[in-house]
Scaffold this active site. Structure first.
Site, mmCIF file in Angstrom:
data_model
loop_
_atom_site.group_PDB
_atom_site.id
_atom_site.type_symbol
_atom_site.label_atom_id
_atom_site.label_comp_id
_atom_site.label_asym_id
_atom_site.label_seq_id
_atom_site.Cartn_x
_atom_site.Cartn_y
_atom_site.Cartn_z
ATOM 1 N N MET A 34 3.278 7.912 -2.482
ATOM 2 C CA MET A 34 4.545 8.290 -1.846
ATOM 3 C C MET A 34 5.720 7.686 -2.604
ATOM 4 O O MET A 34 6.848 7.641 -2.078
ATOM 5 C CB MET A 34 4.568 7.842 -0.386
ATOM 6 C CG MET A 34 3.499 8.536 0.443
ATOM 7 S SD MET A 34 3.908 8.658 2.196
ATOM 8 C CE MET A 34 4.107 6.943 2.611
ATOM 9 N N HIS A 41 0.244 0.482 -7.240
ATOM 10 C CA HIS A 41 0.116 1.899 -7.619
ATOM 11 C C HIS A 41 -0.261 2.020 -9.098
ATOM 12 O O HIS A 41 -1.089 2.857 -9.474
ATOM 13 C CB HIS A 41 1.442 2.634 -7.395
ATOM 14 C CG HIS A 41 1.920 2.667 -5.979
ATOM 15 N ND1 HIS A 41 3.045 1.992 -5.566
ATOM 16 C CD2 HIS A 41 1.440 3.303 -4.879
ATOM 17 C CE1 HIS A 41 3.247 2.220 -4.273
ATOM 18 N NE2 HIS A 41 2.289 2.999 -3.832
ATOM 19 N N SER A 190 5.148 -0.850 -0.631
ATOM 20 C CA SER A 190 6.527 -0.350 -0.717
ATOM 21 C C SER A 190 7.334 -0.850 0.472
ATOM 22 O O SER A 190 8.549 -1.019 0.387
ATOM 23 C CB SER A 190 6.542 1.177 -0.748
ATOM 24 O OG SER A 190 5.648 1.651 -1.722
HETATM 25 P P1 AMP Z 1 1.424 4.836 -0.808
HETATM 26 O O1 AMP Z 1 2.418 5.219 -1.844
HETATM 27 O O2 AMP Z 1 1.771 3.577 -0.097
HETATM 28 O O3 AMP Z 1 1.038 5.964 0.093
HETATM 29 O O4 AMP Z 1 0.109 4.454 -1.606
HETATM 30 C C1 AMP Z 1 -0.411 5.299 -2.591
HETATM 31 C C2 AMP Z 1 -1.724 4.733 -3.037
HETATM 32 O O5 AMP Z 1 -1.527 3.414 -3.546
HETATM 33 C C3 AMP Z 1 -2.743 4.610 -1.904
HETATM 34 O O6 AMP Z 1 -4.025 4.969 -2.387
HETATM 35 C C4 AMP Z 1 -2.667 3.152 -1.553
HETATM 36 O O7 AMP Z 1 -3.844 2.645 -0.971
HETATM 37 C C5 AMP Z 1 -2.433 2.530 -2.914
HETATM 38 N N1 AMP Z 1 -1.866 1.188 -2.813
HETATM 39 C C6 AMP Z 1 -0.786 0.801 -2.078
HETATM 40 N N2 AMP Z 1 -0.586 -0.527 -2.195
HETATM 41 C C7 AMP Z 1 -1.554 -0.999 -3.025
HETATM 42 C C8 AMP Z 1 -1.906 -2.301 -3.506
HETATM 43 N N3 AMP Z 1 -1.208 -3.396 -3.186
HETATM 44 N N4 AMP Z 1 -2.969 -2.406 -4.341
HETATM 45 C C9 AMP Z 1 -3.690 -1.307 -4.671
HETATM 46 N N5 AMP Z 1 -3.422 -0.062 -4.247
HETATM 47 C C10 AMP Z 1 -2.374 0.095 -3.414
#
Ligand code: AMP
Length: 283
Positions: A34, A41, A190
């Site tokens: 996102m 990420h 985020s």
């Molecule tokens: P989001 O943008 O928050 O929807 O996350 C996108 C992807 O990044 C998802 O697969 C999350 O699980 C992963 N993600 C978010 N934070 C982390 C983190 N600290 N370490 C590893 N992967 C993450």
């Protein structure tokens, strides 16, 4: 960092690029996000690069996974910076669709994964996992990658996605990547941007509580319930406003566990100011 990453906004343009790569015999990896990207990420992009010749990252703030009182409009958006970070990490293409491209007028289909979507975040955020399952199904069918990488940070989400990929015979290998943390243990998110300096100092308690619980539960046969209740108390004492849940679950199907007598996962969600922080740890 300059924004030199090719960007497509339509499903047709995404498919055209993937078709060219396939004709060249290249393996394609996919990392849905996102945006408001951080090292967590980017670690997913790095993992994808070990599994694929070309890596697509998507940035789409998916309205259907936010509840009416959640932070959809406030969610941080910074596409130019994100494109620079993704290019620097080695991604080959950014897919950044608009809301009408993903949900054109008349859109009427929802993917619901029963069972594993219930409890934990599923109870606190009604409709959230249906929104996630629907958008991830669409993204996977749009890109049709060989592998897709998701973070263990969102552990229930990862298990929901594994289930839907199996159930719907989507021909993609799902890879779960470990959570990237700050040096004090706070999982990168985020939403950490919502924390004031005082709240940021409190936030690592979540990881301290998880690691302490994991040590006490691992191989001990100890009853989980009193330890979990004490852990929730610790979070409140540290300064969290409330604890949505702190639970021990089966690592695969997320069934509740009374003790860690099989591969298990501790999962927590707790509120601190405007932020709702989630984290989890294997036991
Ligand atoms: P989001 O943008 O928050 O929807 O996350 C996108 C992807 O990044 C998802 O697969 C999350 O699980 C992963 N993600 C978010 N934070 C982390 C983190 N600290 N370490 C590893 N992967 C993450």
């Amino acid at each position: 960092m300059t924004n030199c990453l090719p960007t497509v906004r339509s499903v047709a343009d995404l498919r055209a690029q993937v078709r060219v790569w396939r004709q060249d015999g290249l393996r394609v990896g996919f990392v849905p996000t996102m945006g408001a990207l951080h090292r967590g990420h980017l670690s997913l992009v790095e993992t994808a690069l070990t599994q694929a010749d070309r890596v697509i990252a998507s940035v789409f703030v998916n309205p259907s996974q936010f509840g009416p009182n959640e932070d959809f409009s406030a969610y941080p958006r910074q596409e130019t910076a994100d494109a620079g970070l993704l290019g620097g990490a080695g991604a080959h293409l950014l897919f950044a669709p608009t809301v009408p491209e993903m949900y054109p007028p008349g859109f009427a289909t929802t993917v619901t994964v029963t069972g594993i979507s219930s409890g934990l975040c599923g109870d606190i955020r009604p409709g959230h996992f249906a929104g996630v399952a629907t958008v991830v199904t669409k993204l996977l069918l749009q890109a049709l990658p060989d592998v897709a990488v998701f973070g263990e940070k969102d552990y229930q989400q990862l298990q929901v996605i594994r289930r839907l990929v199996r159930d719907l015979d989507i021909p993609v290998e799902v890879i779960g990547a470990p959570t990237v943390r700050e040096p004090d243990g706070l999982a990168l998110s985020s939403r950490n941007a919502y924390l004031s300096p005082e709240q940021r100092a409190i936030a690592p308690a979540i990881y301290r509580v998880l690691t302490g619980l994991a040590e006490r539960l691992r191989g001990s046969g100890a009853a989980a319930a009193p330890l979990l209740a004490a852990g929730a108390e610790d979070l409140l004492r540290a300064g969290f406003a409330s604890v949505d849940y702190l639970e021990l679950r089966d690592a695969e199907d997320l069934a509740p566990l009374a003790q860690a007598d099989r591969p298990a996962r501790l999962l927590v969600a707790a509120r601190l100011g405007k932020a709702r922080l989630i984290d989890n740890l294997g036991v």
